[in-house]
Motif scaffolding. Structure first.
Motif, PDB file in Angstrom:
ATOM      1  N   ASN A 113       0.796  -1.224   0.000  1.00 40.23           N
ATOM      2  CA  ASN A 113       0.000   0.000   0.000  1.00 40.23           C
ATOM      3  C   ASN A 113       0.829   1.275   0.000  1.00 40.23           C
ATOM      4  N   GLY A 114       1.792   1.374   0.877  1.00 41.21           N
ATOM      5  CA  GLY A 114       2.571   2.612   0.995  1.00 41.21           C
ATOM      6  C   GLY A 114       3.307   2.966  -0.286  1.00 41.21           C
ATOM      7  N   VAL A 115       3.954   1.982  -0.888  1.00 41.48           N
ATOM      8  CA  VAL A 115       4.691   2.266  -2.124  1.00 41.48           C
ATOM      9  C   VAL A 115       3.734   2.585  -3.269  1.00 41.48           C
ATOM     10  N   ALA A 116       2.577   1.917  -3.321  1.00 38.60           N
ATOM     11  CA  ALA A 116       1.595   2.185  -4.372  1.00 38.60           C
ATOM     12  C   ALA A 116       1.034   3.597  -4.229  1.00 38.60           C
ATOM     13  N   MET A 117       0.687   3.981  -3.023  1.00 39.83           N
ATOM     14  CA  MET A 117       0.147   5.323  -2.800  1.00 39.83           C
ATOM     15  C   MET A 117       1.163   6.389  -3.192  1.00 39.83           C
ATOM     16  N   SER A 118       2.414   6.180  -2.825  1.00 37.81           N
ATOM     17  CA  SER A 118       3.466   7.144  -3.159  1.00 37.81           C
ATOM     18  C   SER A 118       3.675   7.224  -4.661  1.00 37.81           C
ATOM     19  N   ALA A 119       3.840   6.080  -5.305  1.00 39.60           N
ATOM     20  CA  ALA A 119       4.103   6.061  -6.748  1.00 39.60           C
ATOM     21  C   ALA A 119       2.934   6.650  -7.527  1.00 39.60           C
ATOM     22  N   ASN A 120       1.726   6.378  -7.092  1.00 44.83           N
ATOM     23  CA  ASN A 120       0.553   6.853  -7.822  1.00 44.83           C
ATOM     24  C   ASN A 120       0.314   8.354  -7.689  1.00 44.83           C
ATOM     25  N   LYS A 121       1.093   9.040  -6.896  1.00 46.10           N
ATOM     26  CA  LYS A 121       1.030  10.504  -6.848  1.00 46.10           C
ATOM     27  C   LYS A 121       1.587  11.104  -8.137  1.00 46.10           C
ATOM     28  N   HIS A 122       2.345  10.329  -8.881  1.00 41.95           N
ATOM     29  CA  HIS A 122       2.945  10.782 -10.142  1.00 41.95           C
ATOM     30  C   HIS A 122       1.936  10.558 -11.268  1.00 41.95           C
ATOM     31  N   ALA A 123       1.672  11.607 -12.041  1.00 42.97           N
ATOM     32  CA  ALA A 123       0.617  11.554 -13.067  1.00 42.97           C
ATOM     33  C   ALA A 123       0.844  10.449 -14.088  1.00 42.97           C
TER      34      ALA A 123
END
Length: 145
Positions: free
Chosen positions: A72-82
């Motif tokens: 979850n944490g890595v997905a949430m962070s990465a998905n901040k990038h358009a």
């Protein structure tokens, strides 16, 4: 795709699978750019997810793999990038569908919930599965804000 540069990164909770996935990919002839972490010592997952996402987004790496305890944490962070479509997967079928239907460009692996064997299998599936396009392309084009 074995000529591709694959980005890989993790926090401390994903370190063991990251190391195994990296070795697995290198044995298959992939060039792997490792964004860390480089030990099981406690770290903050965004410090590794953001640089990996930037490399996939700017095209210097074709696809990325991030590993943390839950994914979850890595997905949430990465998905901040358009330009990133990071998918948490815990089955081989989800890894295939993430590529086929969502054109995911970052696989997020939850080390605490999948075996090493499954993590390697999902990685292979993710890298070898193509985006189907068509109706899925229309939907994917609506993801970015």
């Amino acid at each position: 795709m074995a000529d591709s540069v694959i980005a890989i990164g993790s926090d401390h909770a994903g370190f063991n699978h990251k190391q195994k996935i990296k070795a697995h990919l290198e044995q298959q002839g992939y060039t792997v750019k490792d964004f860390g972490t480089n030990s099981p010592d406690s770290v903050d997952y965004p410090d590794f997810a953001h640089p990996l996402a930037e490399a996939v987004e700017d095209g210097s790496c074709e696809l990325g793999i991030l590993v943390c305890g839950s994914g979850n944490g890595v997905a949430m962070s990465a998905n901040k990038h358009a330009g990133i479509r990071a998918a948490i997967c815990w089955t081989d079928e989800l890894a295939a569908l993430a590529r086929q239907h969502n054109n995911a460009n970052v696989l997020c692996v939850p080390e605490r919930f999948v075996s090493e064997e499954l993590a390697l299998q999902m990685t292979d599936t993710f890298l070898k599965t193509d985006f189907e396009g068509g109706r899925h392309g229309r939907r994917v084009s609506k993801i970015s804000c």
